[in-house]
Design a protein around this motif. Structure first.
Motif, PDB file in Angstrom:
ATOM      1  N   HIS A   1     -17.516  69.569  22.495  1.00  0.00           N
ATOM      2  CA  HIS A   1     -18.947  69.663  22.769  1.00  0.00           C
ATOM      3  C   HIS A   1     -19.402  71.059  22.361  1.00  0.00           C
ATOM      4  N   SER A   2     -20.491  71.153  21.601  1.00  0.00           N
ATOM      5  CA  SER A   2     -21.037  72.450  21.195  1.00  0.00           C
ATOM      6  C   SER A   2     -22.533  72.481  21.458  1.00  0.00           C
ATOM      7  N   ASP A   3     -23.009  73.607  21.955  1.00  0.00           N
ATOM      8  CA  ASP A   3     -24.443  73.832  22.070  1.00  0.00           C
ATOM      9  C   ASP A   3     -24.709  75.313  21.821  1.00  0.00           C
ATOM     10  N   LEU A   4     -25.904  75.761  22.123  1.00  0.00           N
ATOM     11  CA  LEU A   4     -26.276  77.152  21.842  1.00  0.00           C
ATOM     12  C   LEU A   4     -25.352  78.145  22.524  1.00  0.00           C
ATOM     13  N   HIS A   5     -24.904  77.798  23.749  1.00  0.00           N
ATOM     14  CA  HIS A   5     -24.199  78.768  24.584  1.00  0.00           C
ATOM     15  C   HIS A   5     -22.686  78.646  24.550  1.00  0.00           C
ATOM     16  N   THR A   6     -22.170  77.438  24.330  1.00  0.00           N
ATOM     17  CA  THR A   6     -20.741  77.250  24.591  1.00  0.00           C
ATOM     18  C   THR A   6     -20.127  76.195  23.689  1.00  0.00           C
ATOM     19  N   ASP A   7     -18.826  76.331  23.490  1.00  0.00           N
ATOM     20  CA  ASP A   7     -18.004  75.297  22.863  1.00  0.00           C
ATOM     21  C   ASP A   7     -16.946  74.873  23.871  1.00  0.00           C
ATOM     22  N   VAL A   8     -16.738  73.586  24.020  1.00  0.00           N
ATOM     23  CA  VAL A   8     -15.706  73.057  24.906  1.00  0.00           C
ATOM     24  C   VAL A   8     -14.942  71.977  24.156  1.00  0.00           C
ATOM     25  N   CYS A   9     -13.641  72.156  24.003  1.00  0.00           N
ATOM     26  CA  CYS A   9     -12.805  71.159  23.341  1.00  0.00           C
ATOM     27  C   CYS A   9     -11.807  70.585  24.340  1.00  0.00           C
ATOM     28  N   VAL A  10     -11.612  69.277  24.283  1.00  0.00           N
ATOM     29  CA  VAL A  10     -10.756  68.574  25.241  1.00  0.00           C
ATOM     30  C   VAL A  10      -9.746  67.716  24.495  1.00  0.00           C
ATOM     31  N   SER A  11      -8.497  67.795  24.930  1.00  0.00           N
ATOM     32  CA  SER A  11      -7.472  66.844  24.485  1.00  0.00           C
ATOM     33  C   SER A  11      -6.918  66.152  25.714  1.00  0.00           C
ATOM     34  N   ASN A  12      -6.889  64.818  25.697  1.00  0.00           N
ATOM     35  CA  ASN A  12      -6.255  64.092  26.807  1.00  0.00           C
ATOM     36  C   ASN A  12      -4.873  63.594  26.409  1.00  0.00           C
ATOM     37  N   ARG A  13      -4.346  64.163  25.309  1.00  0.00           N
ATOM     38  CA  ARG A  13      -2.985  63.870  24.868  1.00  0.00           C
ATOM     39  C   ARG A  13      -2.167  65.156  24.932  1.00  0.00           C
ATOM     40  N   PRO A  14      -0.835  65.043  24.935  1.00  0.00           N
ATOM     41  CA  PRO A  14       0.009  66.230  25.128  1.00  0.00           C
ATOM     42  C   PRO A  14      -0.271  67.323  24.090  1.00  0.00           C
TER      43      PRO A  14
END
Length: 390
Positions: A18-31
């Motif tokens: 997820h990216s927006d003006l303020h932040t980037d958040v990356c998620v992995s639900n695998r090992p």
């Protein structure tokens, strides 16, 4: 994730950002494997994954390029041969930086504490934090919060150089703005009330609603250096005469978060000049009153940073806008100077550096106690108590 498309991609490929003006958040639900020496995150490759390799600055103010110089990046690699595991964990990791503006209580809560709750609460304490730019003072100050958010010791990459294997990872923190928590953007439905309840549990605070308090307690934030109340003793005398038990919160007390949390949990009214100390209003019981003293030129700051957020806490909010005669700027510049009579135009013409130097750092207050008394009486009435006599 906040956006439906990201959630669908996570389910389909095991990875989404997820990216927006303020932040980037990356998620992995695998090992994944995380090399804490290089802060590289190795994720398995799946068809349809976005951006095979990317760089994330795991602190939610990426638009501030100057600030981001103090935040270490995390590299995400997909499909590369990963190094062998040294440690294997059975809970996911959340990676964030405690660099940036940590150390200032407003920035602590706005950019780290509330975003950590937003990002991590769904794991119900079954997660492990990895903290690049590890600041021991920050981690120590909020130890009660961290111990309730995670049941595991925090990993400081600089002190634990190795390869760690996790069943999943979140890199970065979700951010909803200054002291913000937007329920509609949280799939789990968490609200500011949930966050305040979590704070009460973390700090073992007993009072949820101001109606549970007996004698009304007023906490006056005593500042040093700028935006000081130069006639603080007069203010305290007036408040006591109205029936409040008054606690003057000086800098040494404000530095002790456990003490602040305890005092404000039993507080009915919090009074302070615009500044970071008002952030501690998060510890006030619901229905308490926050009174913000707004100096010359500080109206927009005051409303944005504390006025609007206080409604979600939920607190009763009052502003006391000082008049020219109450500001030290009048004696410095003169009653008819543009700095005094037209702060907005002066700020617009000279920029934030001037605005900060003059209105934030260069202004103190001598409060008109007779006029301010009316605001304190209104605070008394908002508590559902009869106005004092006399």
């Amino acid at each position: 994730m906040h956006i439906g498309k990201n959630r669908a991609q996570l389910e389909a490929t095991g990875f989404a950002c997820h990216s927006d003006l303020h932040t980037d958040v990356c998620v992995s639900n695998r090992p994944v494997r995380i090399d804490t020496l290089t802060m590289k995150v190795y994720t398995p490759f799946s068809q349809g994954m976005p951006q095979p390799n990317r760089l994330v600055l795991p602190y939610p103010k990426k638009e501030d390029k100057r600030l981001m110089r103090y935040v270490s990046s995390v590299q995400i690699h997909q499909g590369n041969p990963p190094p062998p595991c040294r440690y294997t964990h059975d809970v996911p990791a959340v990676v964030f930086s405690s660099g940036g503006f940590s150390g200032n209580v407003f920035h602590d809560f706005s950019e780290l504490i509330i975003p950590l709750f937003l990002t991590s609460r769904l794991f119900q304490s079954r997660l492990r934090f990895i903290v690049p730019d590890f600041r021991l003072k920050f981690i120590g100050k909020y130890k009660n919060f961290f111990s309730h958010l995670s049941s595991y010791e925090i990993i400081n990459p600089a002190a634990n150089v190795s390869v760690h294997c996790f069943p999943g990872v979140v890199v970065g923190l979700h951010y909803h703005g200054a002291l913000g928590l937007n329920t509609t953007n949280v799939p789990e439905g968490y609200s500011m009330l949930d966050f305040k309840q979590f704070l009460r549990e973390s700090y073992n605070l007993k009072i949820q609603d101001v109606s549970q308090s007996e004698k009304p307690v007023l906490v006056l934030i005593s500042r040093q250096g700028s935006r000081m109340f130069l006639n603080e003793d007069e203010m305290v005398t007036m408040m006591k005469a109205l029936g409040f038990r008054v606690i003057v919160a000086r800098p040494d007390m404000m530095a002790n978060l456990d003490k602040v949390a305890e005092e404000l949990n039993s507080c009915s009214v919090l009074v302070g000049a615009h500044g970071a100390g008002l952030t501690n209003g998060l510890f006030l019981p619901e229905g308490a009153v926050m009174v913000q003293v707004v100096g010359l030129g500080l109206g927009p700051f005051s409303a944005f940073f504390f006025g609007e957020p206080s409604k979600e806490m939920p607190l009763n909010y009052l502003e006391y806008k000082i008049e020219a005669e109450e500001s030290s700027l009048t004696s410095l510049y003169g009653r008819d100077h543009p700095v005094v009579v037209d702060p907005e135009s002066v700020a617009a013409a000279n920029g934030y550096g001037f605005e900060k130097a003059v209105y934030l750092d260069g202004q103190n207050f001598t409060i008109n106690v007779v006029r301010f008394r009316e605001t304190v009486i209104k605070a008394f009435e908002l508590l559902g108590r009869p106005a004092p006599l006399g």
